[in-house]
Scaffold this motif. Structure first.
Motif, PDB file in Angstrom:
ATOM      1  N   GLU A 245       0.818  -1.215   0.000  1.00  0.00           N
ATOM      2  CA  GLU A 245       0.000   0.000   0.000  1.00  0.00           C
ATOM      3  C   GLU A 245       0.850   1.264   0.000  1.00  0.00           C
ATOM      4  N   VAL A 246       1.925   1.297   0.794  1.00  0.00           N
ATOM      5  CA  VAL A 246       2.693   2.537   0.934  1.00  0.00           C
ATOM      6  C   VAL A 246       3.872   2.626  -0.027  1.00  0.00           C
ATOM      7  N   VAL A 247       4.388   1.494  -0.503  1.00  0.00           N
ATOM      8  CA  VAL A 247       5.532   1.514  -1.413  1.00  0.00           C
ATOM      9  C   VAL A 247       5.086   1.372  -2.862  1.00  0.00           C
ATOM     10  N   GLY A 248       4.019   0.613  -3.089  1.00  0.00           N
ATOM     11  CA  GLY A 248       3.551   0.391  -4.450  1.00  0.00           C
ATOM     12  C   GLY A 248       4.120  -0.851  -5.090  1.00  0.00           C
ATOM     13  N   LEU A 249       4.998  -1.560  -4.373  1.00  0.00           N
ATOM     14  CA  LEU A 249       5.583  -2.823  -4.823  1.00  0.00           C
ATOM     15  C   LEU A 249       5.481  -3.831  -3.701  1.00  0.00           C
ATOM     16  N   THR A 250       5.549  -5.104  -4.034  1.00  0.00           N
ATOM     17  CA  THR A 250       5.647  -6.124  -2.989  1.00  0.00           C
ATOM     18  C   THR A 250       7.047  -6.061  -2.382  1.00  0.00           C
ATOM     19  N   PRO A 251       7.239  -6.580  -1.168  1.00  0.00           N
ATOM     20  CA  PRO A 251       8.579  -6.542  -0.557  1.00  0.00           C
ATOM     21  C   PRO A 251       9.649  -7.203  -1.418  1.00  0.00           C
ATOM     22  N   LEU A 252       9.349  -8.360  -2.003  1.00  0.00           N
ATOM     23  CA  LEU A 252      10.370  -9.062  -2.772  1.00  0.00           C
ATOM     24  C   LEU A 252      10.639  -8.378  -4.112  1.00  0.00           C
ATOM     25  N   ALA A 253       9.635  -7.723  -4.690  1.00  0.00           N
ATOM     26  CA  ALA A 253       9.873  -6.955  -5.918  1.00  0.00           C
ATOM     27  C   ALA A 253      10.782  -5.765  -5.627  1.00  0.00           C
ATOM     28  N   TYR A 254      10.566  -5.126  -4.480  1.00  0.00           N
ATOM     29  CA  TYR A 254      11.429  -4.008  -4.109  1.00  0.00           C
ATOM     30  C   TYR A 254      12.846  -4.506  -3.842  1.00  0.00           C
ATOM     31  N   LEU A 255      12.977  -5.634  -3.151  1.00  0.00           N
ATOM     32  CA  LEU A 255      14.298  -6.201  -2.868  1.00  0.00           C
ATOM     33  C   LEU A 255      15.036  -6.505  -4.167  1.00  0.00           C
ATOM     34  N   SER A 256      14.329  -7.030  -5.150  1.00  0.00           N
ATOM     35  CA  SER A 256      14.956  -7.329  -6.436  1.00  0.00           C
ATOM     36  C   SER A 256      15.503  -6.056  -7.071  1.00  0.00           C
ATOM     37  N   ARG A 257      14.754  -4.968  -6.985  1.00  0.00           N
ATOM     38  CA  ARG A 257      15.213  -3.713  -7.565  1.00  0.00           C
ATOM     39  C   ARG A 257      16.454  -3.196  -6.854  1.00  0.00           C
ATOM     40  N   VAL A 258      16.464  -3.321  -5.521  1.00  0.00           N
ATOM     41  CA  VAL A 258      17.641  -2.893  -4.754  1.00  0.00           C
ATOM     42  C   VAL A 258      18.870  -3.682  -5.188  1.00  0.00           C
ATOM     43  N   ARG A 259      18.714  -4.981  -5.335  1.00  0.00           N
ATOM     44  CA  ARG A 259      19.838  -5.836  -5.720  1.00  0.00           C
ATOM     45  C   ARG A 259      20.352  -5.490  -7.115  1.00  0.00           C
ATOM     46  N   ILE A 260      19.432  -5.280  -8.043  1.00  0.00           N
ATOM     47  CA  ILE A 260      19.850  -4.999  -9.416  1.00  0.00           C
ATOM     48  C   ILE A 260      20.500  -3.620  -9.521  1.00  0.00           C
ATOM     49  N   ASP A 261      19.993  -2.640  -8.792  1.00  0.00           N
ATOM     50  CA  ASP A 261      20.626  -1.312  -8.795  1.00  0.00           C
ATOM     51  C   ASP A 261      22.053  -1.389  -8.255  1.00  0.00           C
ATOM     52  N   LEU A 262      22.239  -2.156  -7.176  1.00  0.00           N
ATOM     53  CA  LEU A 262      23.581  -2.313  -6.619  1.00  0.00           C
ATOM     54  C   LEU A 262      24.482  -3.064  -7.594  1.00  0.00           C
ATOM     55  N   ALA A 263      23.946  -4.098  -8.218  1.00  0.00           N
ATOM     56  CA  ALA A 263      24.730  -4.855  -9.199  1.00  0.00           C
ATOM     57  C   ALA A 263      25.159  -3.960 -10.362  1.00  0.00           C
ATOM     58  N   ALA A 264      24.253  -3.098 -10.825  1.00  0.00           N
ATOM     59  CA  ALA A 264      24.589  -2.186 -11.916  1.00  0.00           C
ATOM     60  C   ALA A 264      25.736  -1.263 -11.509  1.00  0.00           C
ATOM     61  N   ARG A 265      25.694  -0.801 -10.272  1.00  0.00           N
ATOM     62  CA  ARG A 265      26.783   0.066  -9.783  1.00  0.00           C
ATOM     63  C   ARG A 265      28.107  -0.696  -9.770  1.00  0.00           C
ATOM     64  N   LEU A 266      28.092  -1.941  -9.309  1.00  0.00           N
ATOM     65  CA  LEU A 266      29.316  -2.738  -9.258  1.00  0.00           C
ATOM     66  C   LEU A 266      29.834  -3.046 -10.662  1.00  0.00           C
TER      67      LEU A 266
END
Length: 312
Positions: A245-266
């Protein structure tokens, strides 16, 4: 974990000064086409107006900051109903002088607008911060917190002066300006009337904000909805429902985005093998990581690294 700082670092976010508009009268107008990135304007002196196709004109006064997260086409005007010429025509007719100032002349009160943009990896629609913001973010100078007012004053002074190193100081302050403006927007935002659910406004929620911080702090951890819920002392169903409701994504979908953003930086900033990066961000196999990365970024990790390494 400072979630906003982590996201900006992961996406290589940085500010760039473009030009200044200066006029001594109300009879002027500047039309700016859609930018390929986010833009901003700082009203260093005077009063002017901002118009977009979808909204009524907004009066801007000295000290105001305007962010255009998706580079929306707009017009800066000396008066609300003034005609506007494309920026390229104004620049050709009034070649920038010292400090990149396009001086439109006139005989009246001075208006000076500092213009800039932001570079980052990826596209505007997919940027975690920019996609969570409305088309136009107007932060009135008089209502801004003291820190933002101080940064605005320093930026206005440095862009007016011509002192040694002034452009370097001003350029670095653009990123500070962005963070403080976003902080001010978060404090004022009403998710029902602004952009709907987003992780930015979710940072104000004690439990969901804590869950976001945990995912950014330990993205490699084998998080589940249940373990996150337990950590923030909520039941699994209540946590999953409130997070969506407050984020607009499920917890695991948000976690996936965090991981991919970090991977892109690396991938951009290191020579680490793709397999090592996959493990560092929480994937058990390089194959699973490559599939997830390609799904989120639209490009395979190896190709992303080669593309990101090409100077712009």
């Amino acid at each position: 974990m400072d979630v906003l700082a982590d996201v900006l670092a992961a996406t290589g976010f940085r500010g760039v000064l473009l030009a200044q508009l200066r006029s001594s009268g109300s009879g002027w107008g500047c039309a700016v086409d859609r930018l390929g990135t986010a833009g901003f304007h700082l009203i260093a002196e005077g009063v002017c107006w901002l118009r977009t196709a979808e909204a009524p004109p907004v009066q801007l006064v000295s000290g105001d900051v305007v962010l255009l997260p998706r580079g929306t086409p707009h017009r800066l005007l000396g008066a609300p109903d003034e005609e506007a010429l494309p920026y390229a025509e104004l620049e050709a007719a009034h070649p920038p002088g010292g400090g990149g100032v396009v001086d439109l002349g006139g005989a009246g009160p001075v208006v000076r607008v500092v213009c800039g943009k932001f570079h980052y990896a990826g596209n505007t629609d997919g940027h975690p911060v920019l996609s969570a913001l409305p088309e136009v973010v107007h932060v009135p100078g008089m209502s801004a917190d003291p820190q933002l007012q101080d940064v605005v004053r320093i930026l206005a002074t440095e862009t007016a002066g011509g002192q040694p190193g002034s452009r370097a100081v001003a350029t670095r302050l653009t990123e500070v300006l962005f963070v403080l403006a976003i902080r001010a927007w978060i404090e004022r935002a009403d998710t029902a009337t602004e952009t709907g659910p987003s992780w930015l406004t979710a940072l104000r929620d004690p439990r969901i904000g804590t869950a976001l911080s945990l995912m950014h702090e330990e993205p490699h951890r084998d998080w589940t909805v249940e373990s996150l819920a337990r950590t923030v002392t909520m039941s699994r169903p209540a946590f999953a429902r409130q997070f969506k409701e407050v984020v607009g994504l499920t917890p695991l979908a948000y976690l996936s985005r965090v991981r991919i953003d970090l991977a892109a930086r690396l991938l951009r900033d290191t020579d680490n093998p793709v397999g090592d990066i996959a493990q560092a961000v929480g994937y058990r196999s390089e194959f699973a990581f490559s599939r997830a990365f390609s799904r989120e970024q639209g490009i395979a990790p190896g190709r992303y690294r080669r593309t990101a390494s090409v100077p712009s």
